[in-house]
Design an enzyme around this catalytic site. Structure first.
Site, PDB file in Angstrom:
ATOM      1  N   CYS A  27       1.105  -1.196   0.108  1.00 19.52           N
ATOM      2  CA  CYS A  27       0.185  -0.165   0.206  1.00 19.52           C
ATOM      3  C   CYS A  27       0.469   1.377   0.004  1.00 19.52           C
ATOM      4  O   CYS A  27       1.944   1.393   0.473  1.00 19.52           O
ATOM      5  CB  CYS A  27      -0.894   0.108   0.848  1.00 19.52           C
ATOM      6  SG  CYS A  27      -2.518  -1.144   1.560  1.00 19.52           S
ATOM      7  N   GLY A  53       0.886   0.048  -5.188  1.00 15.63           N
ATOM      8  CA  GLY A  53      -0.129  -1.008  -4.938  1.00 15.63           C
ATOM      9  C   GLY A  53      -0.714  -0.075  -5.885  1.00 15.63           C
ATOM     10  O   GLY A  53      -0.928   0.494  -6.156  1.00 15.63           O
ATOM     11  N   ASN A 129      -0.961   1.307   5.325  1.00 14.05           N
ATOM     12  CA  ASN A 129       0.225   0.800   4.775  1.00 14.05           C
ATOM     13  C   ASN A 129       0.004  -0.202   5.732  1.00 14.05           C
ATOM     14  O   ASN A 129       1.221   0.137   7.057  1.00 14.05           O
ATOM     15  CB  ASN A 129       1.367   2.125   4.363  1.00 14.05           C
ATOM     16  CG  ASN A 129       1.835   0.712   3.812  1.00 14.05           C
ATOM     17  OD1 ASN A 129       3.226   1.855   3.535  1.00 14.05           O
ATOM     18  ND2 ASN A 129       2.148   0.094   3.316  1.00 14.05           N
ATOM     19  N   GLY A 130       1.056  -1.523   5.436  1.00 15.60           N
ATOM     20  CA  GLY A 130       1.571  -2.064   7.127  1.00 15.60           C
ATOM     21  C   GLY A 130       0.426  -3.549   6.577  1.00 15.60           C
ATOM     22  O   GLY A 130      -0.458  -3.700   6.463  1.00 15.60           O
ATOM     23  N   TYR A 269      14.478  -2.531  -3.117  1.00 16.20           N
ATOM     24  CA  TYR A 269      13.710  -2.597  -4.434  1.00 16.20           C
ATOM     25  C   TYR A 269      12.644  -1.352  -4.051  1.00 16.20           C
ATOM     26  O   TYR A 269      11.541  -1.186  -5.072  1.00 16.20           O
ATOM     27  CB  TYR A 269      12.678  -3.971  -4.320  1.00 16.20           C
ATOM     28  CG  TYR A 269      11.767  -4.171  -5.525  1.00 16.20           C
ATOM     29  CD1 TYR A 269      11.799  -3.797  -6.612  1.00 16.20           C
ATOM     30  CD2 TYR A 269      10.796  -4.934  -5.155  1.00 16.20           C
ATOM     31  CE1 TYR A 269      11.125  -4.178  -7.237  1.00 16.20           C
ATOM     32  CE2 TYR A 269      10.063  -5.471  -5.783  1.00 16.20           C
ATOM     33  CZ  TYR A 269       9.793  -4.770  -7.066  1.00 16.20           C
ATOM     34  OH  TYR A 269       8.953  -4.927  -8.281  1.00 16.20           O
TER      35      TYR A 269
END
Ligand code: SF4
Length: 491
Positions: A27, A53, A129-130, A269
């Site tokens: 996310c 995302g 996010n997570g 990345y």
């Protein structure tokens, strides 16, 4: 309609073509407080965060003062979901947005964020996010007390806890909810008059603060601030919560201190190379990994070829350090969507060819060092090694800028199971053999940690080291929404 049976090779091809042979960030979040075009700014912010995302996106905006929250969420890419008309209806000076990646099974509109709820304290919207490691047991506990969940996402647990909290204000209720959850969260929340941003005590995922024309902006990565012309103020600290109301920012530290564990894979990345994380540029870090890799794994070769785009900067670093010319002779098609029409007559390695092609003239008779950031299942790299050989490369030496990936992530990254990771059950020599390269060299864990040391932060590298910073990871069957199934139109 039933699916045709596929050979192992075809399946591997398909995985590679759909990007399933990579770790995926799940996310990106964005928020604005105090800007007359808050939803448009959020749209642009999400555009810059699209790499985090691609399954769904959403924006919630409000003029505040007791007026309604306007919401738009849909499956697909940001540019396809929002247009002038939609954004025009998302009125208000406050907005938050979210982009989401999910595995195929969890790819449904009900899981698209921001999540919205009407509580007795007013409307809220939340974008997360997570990944919460104890969401399953909290969900079961709440369901046992009568809670009805409308999504299968762990993030809804925060909304449900908040709605049931006995604290007085929305802000206190959020803190109450967050005190119950464990794991990774970088989130933004909208109330009737405030934008709240929070980062978990370990600080797994990034979250940055910026200013734009007097407005406050919160974004998963600084590349989103750059696109809208915002100035970078600072990163939120691990465990910090900021409440922005009437143009003023208040910083709170409500959680007990934990060991910082910023995700090192963000540098390797996930994050965009033009982003700065913890004040350090991602591009520069990746290049340094390539330099260390070249010192650790030298080889006599004619060209250094990156796997685009994941191996770009590490290949540059490798080339600079080794003195071997950098040659981006593997071309990538950037316009591949998750669905494409396959030919009925099978084309060998079609899936990988959709995304990558080798430049024969630049590779014929050359000894190639092929550089990528990581190996997950190895399905893509084995095809790329074969593609280089078919293009005339006389030798292919694989160099990987991160250590062998031996464990899954529990903190917000979509990963295959441990058993599916090629390095889980195979030695380096076995992997080399499976991928068909002449040699294979990984970054060492010490090399990665040495590079990370210069960043002066403490990191999570559990997928390489098996040292997980938060325990108590729950496992069990994923939550079932219901026995209802949505039937979609079929032509
Ligand atoms: S396990 Fe790996 S991907 Fe997950 S947070 Fe840690 S370093 Fe990042």
């Amino acid at each position: 309609m039933s699916c045709p049976a596929r050979s192992h090779d075809e399946l591997a091809d398909l995985l590679a073509a759909h990007g399933a042979d990579r770790f995926h960030d799940e996310c990106g979040v964005f928020g604005v407080h105090g800007h007359p075009e808050a939803s448009k700014i959020t749209y642009l912010g999400l555009y810059a965060l699209q790499h985090r995302g691609q399954e769904s996106a959403g924006i919630v905006a409000t003029p505040g003062h007791g007026r309604e929250h306007n919401v738009h969420r849909a499956m697909g890419l940001v540019a396809d979901i929002f247009n002038e008309k939609v954004l025009g209806k998302l009125e208000g000076r406050l907005a938050i947005g979210h982009v989401r990646y999910s595995t195929a099974g969890g790819s449904q509109l009900s899981n698209a964020q921001p999540f919205c709820a009407t509580t007795d304290g007013g409307p809220i919207a939340l974008a997360h996010n997570g990944n919460l490691v104890n969401a399953l047991s909290i969900r079961r506990e709440l369901e046992g007390r009568g809670a009805i969940f409308s999504t299968t996402a762990d993030s809804e647990v925060i909304v449900q806890l908040l709605a049931r909290s006995r604290e007085r204000t929305q802000e206190e209720r959020l803190l109450d909810a967050l005190s119950r959850v464990k794991g990774a969260f970088s989130l933004v929340m909208l109330t009737d008059d405030a934008l709240i941003a929070a980062r978990d005590p370990h600080g797994f995922r990034p979250l940055s603060l910026g200013r734009l024309d007097g407005a406050w902006v919160v974004a998963s990565e600084t590349c989103a601030l750059d696109l809208i012309g915002a100035t970078f103020e600072r990163d939120l600290d691990p465990g910090e919560v900021v409440v922005i109301r009437r143009g003023r920012l208040r910083s709170l530290r409500p959680f007990s201190k934990e060991r910082e564990a910023f995700c090192i894979f963000e540098y390797i990345y996930f994050a965009r190379p033009d982003s700065n994380l913890n004040g350090h540029n991602v591009y520069a870090f990746r290049k340094e990994l390539g330099r260390v890799l070249a010192r650790q794994n030298p080889v006599a070769a004619d060209v250094v070829v990156p796997v685009l785009d994941s191996g770009n900067m590490a290949a540059l670093g490798y080339a600079e350090e080794s003195g071997i010319p950098y040659e981006p002779a593997m071309i990538r098609n950037h316009y591949v969507r998750r669905t494409f029409i396959e030919p009925s007559q099978s084309i060998r390695h079609f899936g990988v060819k959709v995304k990558h092609n080798a430049v024969k003239g630049a590779l014929h008779g050359k000894r190639v060092v092929l550089v990528d950031d990581s190996i997950v299942r190895g399905t893509t790299l084995s095809k790329l090694v074969a593609m280089l050989r078919n293009a005339g490369a006389s030798e292919v030496h694989l160099r990987i800028s991160s250590p062998a990936t031996i464990g899954p992530c529990h903190y917000g990254i979509d990963t295959p199971t441990r058993e599916e990771l090629i390095a889980h059950a195979h030695s380096v020599e076995e992997i080399r053999d499976l991928l068909g390269s002449d040699s294979l060299g990984y970054q060492s864990l010490e090399g990665l940690r040495g590079c990370a040391k210069s960043l002066k932060h403490s990191f999570c590298d559990a997928c390489f080291s098996d040292e997980y910073p938060v325990d108590g990871v729950e496992s069990g069957p994923p939550p079932q929404l219901s026995l209802f199934r949505t039937i979609e139109n079929e032509d």
